[in-house]
Motif scaffolding. Structure first.
Motif, PDB file in Angstrom:
ATOM      1  N   LEU A   3      15.443  -9.633  -3.833  1.00 51.35           N
ATOM      2  CA  LEU A   3      14.673  -9.784  -5.063  1.00 51.35           C
ATOM      3  C   LEU A   3      13.294 -10.375  -4.792  1.00 51.35           C
ATOM      4  CD1 LEU A   3      17.462 -11.041  -7.507  1.00 51.35           C
ATOM      5  CD2 LEU A   3      16.580  -8.713  -7.203  1.00 51.35           C
ATOM      6  N   ASN A   4      13.218 -11.318  -3.857  1.00 55.02           N
ATOM      7  CA  ASN A   4      11.921 -11.915  -3.518  1.00 55.02           C
ATOM      8  C   ASN A   4      10.972 -10.897  -2.890  1.00 55.02           C
ATOM      9  OD1 ASN A   4      12.391 -14.555  -4.462  1.00 55.02           O
ATOM     10  ND2 ASN A   4      13.488 -15.100  -2.596  1.00 55.02           N
ATOM     11  N   GLN A  10      16.219 -16.964   5.393  1.00 53.45           N
ATOM     12  CA  GLN A  10      15.174 -16.560   4.463  1.00 53.45           C
ATOM     13  C   GLN A  10      14.237 -15.609   5.196  1.00 53.45           C
ATOM     14  OE1 GLN A  10      14.051 -20.645   3.473  1.00 53.45           O
ATOM     15  NE2 GLN A  10      14.467 -20.247   1.321  1.00 53.45           N
ATOM     16  N   MET A  11      14.360 -14.329   4.908  1.00 53.00           N
ATOM     17  CA  MET A  11      13.548 -13.318   5.579  1.00 53.00           C
ATOM     18  C   MET A  11      12.763 -12.523   4.545  1.00 53.00           C
ATOM     19  SD  MET A  11      14.687 -10.037   7.945  1.00 53.00           S
ATOM     20  CE  MET A  11      15.380 -11.023   9.269  1.00 53.00           C
ATOM     21  N   LEU A  36      15.504 -25.363   1.032  1.00 55.75           N
ATOM     22  CA  LEU A  36      15.733 -25.003  -0.364  1.00 55.75           C
ATOM     23  C   LEU A  36      14.470 -25.182  -1.201  1.00 55.75           C
ATOM     24  CD1 LEU A  36      19.177 -26.773  -0.902  1.00 55.75           C
ATOM     25  CD2 LEU A  36      18.794 -24.323  -0.648  1.00 55.75           C
ATOM     26  N   PHE A  37      13.591 -26.090  -0.763  1.00 59.12           N
ATOM     27  CA  PHE A  37      12.382 -26.417  -1.512  1.00 59.12           C
ATOM     28  C   PHE A  37      11.226 -25.565  -1.009  1.00 59.12           C
ATOM     29  CE2 PHE A  37      15.258 -29.972  -1.242  1.00 59.12           C
ATOM     30  CZ  PHE A  37      15.433 -30.319  -2.576  1.00 59.12           C
ATOM     31  N   ASP A  38      11.368 -24.262  -1.202  1.00 59.76           N
ATOM     32  CA  ASP A  38      10.437 -23.288  -0.673  1.00 59.76           C
ATOM     33  C   ASP A  38       9.926 -22.427  -1.820  1.00 59.76           C
ATOM     34  OD1 ASP A  38      10.058 -20.375   0.770  1.00 59.76           O
ATOM     35  OD2 ASP A  38       9.561 -22.020   2.119  1.00 59.76           O
ATOM     36  N   SER A  39       8.852 -21.724  -1.570  1.00 62.08           N
ATOM     37  CA  SER A  39       8.296 -20.876  -2.630  1.00 62.08           C
ATOM     38  C   SER A  39       9.205 -19.694  -2.951  1.00 62.08           C
ATOM     39  CB  SER A  39       6.909 -20.372  -2.213  1.00 62.08           C
ATOM     40  OG  SER A  39       6.978 -19.670  -0.986  1.00 62.08           O
ATOM     41  N   ASN A  40      10.072 -19.314  -1.999  1.00 59.50           N
ATOM     42  CA  ASN A  40      11.007 -18.223  -2.242  1.00 59.50           C
ATOM     43  C   ASN A  40      12.208 -18.734  -3.031  1.00 59.50           C
ATOM     44  OD1 ASN A  40       9.607 -16.133  -0.905  1.00 59.50           O
ATOM     45  ND2 ASN A  40      10.298 -16.922   1.074  1.00 59.50           N
TER      46      ASN A  40
END
Length: 424
Positions: free
Chosen positions: A47-48, A130-131, A277-281
């Motif tokens: 989705l990202n 996170q890719m 977890l505290f990421d822009s994605n």
């Protein structure tokens, strides 16, 4: 314009190495980080990247996974996106369950025929990473590849657990070996970044993430009878087609056993976690209308706490506390992942439990818990002591399992007052 992509998330097999967490749920349905499910990771990555046509293939213990997806991923009626579940089923063409990753995709192809797409992205439902899939697809198109494998550098010890490959200066894969023995790795090192080489990570491992051109995939599925991508179809394709390696050097872990699952969750409490977890994605998951968590007299140090918790503990260190968790006065919790509860107990339930001298859902008063995973809705009484570590032997018991020194309290298990597990 975005490339025309359909994504398939594979629901995985029985997940026996994650028992007892997979006794009543599939691996992708296992809760992580106190509020998510493992399947949320690949779906969120899609989705990202803007790829919102996603099929999730399910089979074993799929009820909770199906429910989670149904209640989580709902798109506007004005959008063409979907996250649809395709469960293993009996048809006129066969009555067997999915017999491997390639077999699963082969048998759901009739559902893909209803959609237009150029590329198909195949993902595992039980990995933490996170890719940016947009970069993966762009690489695939730029190389004019027919198949692209996402790969990650690993060290010699880990290489024996993966499919290892070699590629040329243009990133085209030239050879592949499945789970090689250490002595066979001599000629399998690859060109990797200096930082990876400094860590001894010089072997390229397949991550189980694949991009196929539509016609290449259909041709492979029709002309070969292999049941698994990693073991059969990919090695065959490397010999007969243009297969490329997209090298990824970020955080990635395959949640294959209790130890890796435990470390992945506890690692989230680090000052700068490898999986941030505290990421822009955004990591998408089910929205819950929970009250804020409430604390009284508790010292927290490197702790992640989800919503709806009532915490009166003395101290909690380096732990993840899941939704609706209740922890009593005087309790100390260290190095623990407490998954929380699916429901609150109402006042009538609490009064009935107290009259019957039965522990409430959550952790009682004056407990000590260390090196532990507490599955959903477990009832741990007062003055309970759980001490995991190397001193405790592996074993499976009525209320808990011990693996690699980690005590796993089973879902809905009841531990009476004064229970002791693993005391030194």
């Amino acid at each position: 314009m975005k490339p025309n992509v359909i994504s398939i998330v594979l629901g995985g097999g029985r997940g026996t190495r994650l028992n007892p967490l997979t006794l009543t749920r599939s691996k992708p349905a296992v809760p992580i980080a106190g509020k998510y499910r493992l399947v949320d990771i690949p779906i969120s990555n899609c989705l990202n990247a803007g790829y919102n046509r996603i099929f999730v293939l399910t089979q074993y213990n799929s009820a909770s996974l199906n429910s989670h997806i149904k209640n989580t991923y709902n798109f506007s009626v004005f959008e063409k996106g979907f996250v649809d579940i395709l469960a293993a089923e009996q048809t006129n063409d066969g009555d067997k369950w999915y017999e491997g990753t390639a077999d699963a995709v082969r048998r759901i192809n009739r559902y893909l025929e209803a959609h237009e797409y150029e590329y198909i992205l195949i993902l595992s439902g039980d990995q933490l990473y996170q890719m940016d899939f947009q970069k993966l697809i762009d690489f695939h198109i730029e190389k004019n590849a027919k198949i692209t494998l996402a790969t990650i550098p690993v060290n010699a010890k880990d290489a024996t657990s993966f499919g290892i490959l070699k590629s040329d200066e243009n990133d085209r894969i030239t050879s592949f070996i499945e789970k090689p023995k250490t002595e066979l790795l001599v000629d399998w090192s690859s060109e990797v970044s200096d930082s990876m080489k400094g860590q001894g990570r010089e072997y390229l491992a397949s991550m189980g993430i694949y991009v196929f051109n539509k016609h290449e995939l259909l041709n492979l599925l029709e002309t070969t009878d292999g049941l698994d991508f990693g073991k059969e179809l990919i090695p065959h394709a490397i010999e007969h087609s243009d297969v490329y390696s997209f090298q990824y050097d970020g955080y990635w872990t395959d949640i294959g056993n209790i130890d890796s699952f435990f470390e992945a969750n506890i690692g989230l409490t680090d000052d700068i976690p490898l999986f941030n977890l505290f990421d822009s994605n955004t990591i998408y998951s089910r929205s819950r209308m929970l009250p804020p968590s409430k604390y009284a007299g508790c010292l927290l140090d490197r702790v992640i706490v989800a919503g709806g918790c009532i915490i009166n503990a003395d101290k909690i260190e380096r732990s993840v506390i899941g939704v609706r968790s209740r922890i009593g006065k005087g309790t100390v919790i260290r190095n623990t992942y407490m998954m929380g509860s699916d429901h609150y107990q109402n006042l009538d339930d609490i009064v009935a439990a107290q009259k019957a001298n039965r522990p409430l859902v959550g952790v009682g008063e004056r407990c000590y818990i260390d090196n532990c995973i507490i599955d959903k809705s477990a009832c741990i009484g007062n003055d309970v002591r759980i001490t995991g570590g190397e001193h405790i032997e592996d074993g499976d018991f009525e209320t808990h399992t011990v693996k690699d020194g980690i005590v796993v309290i089973k879902k809905k298990a009841i531990l009476p007052n004064n229970t002791v597990i693993g005391s030194k």
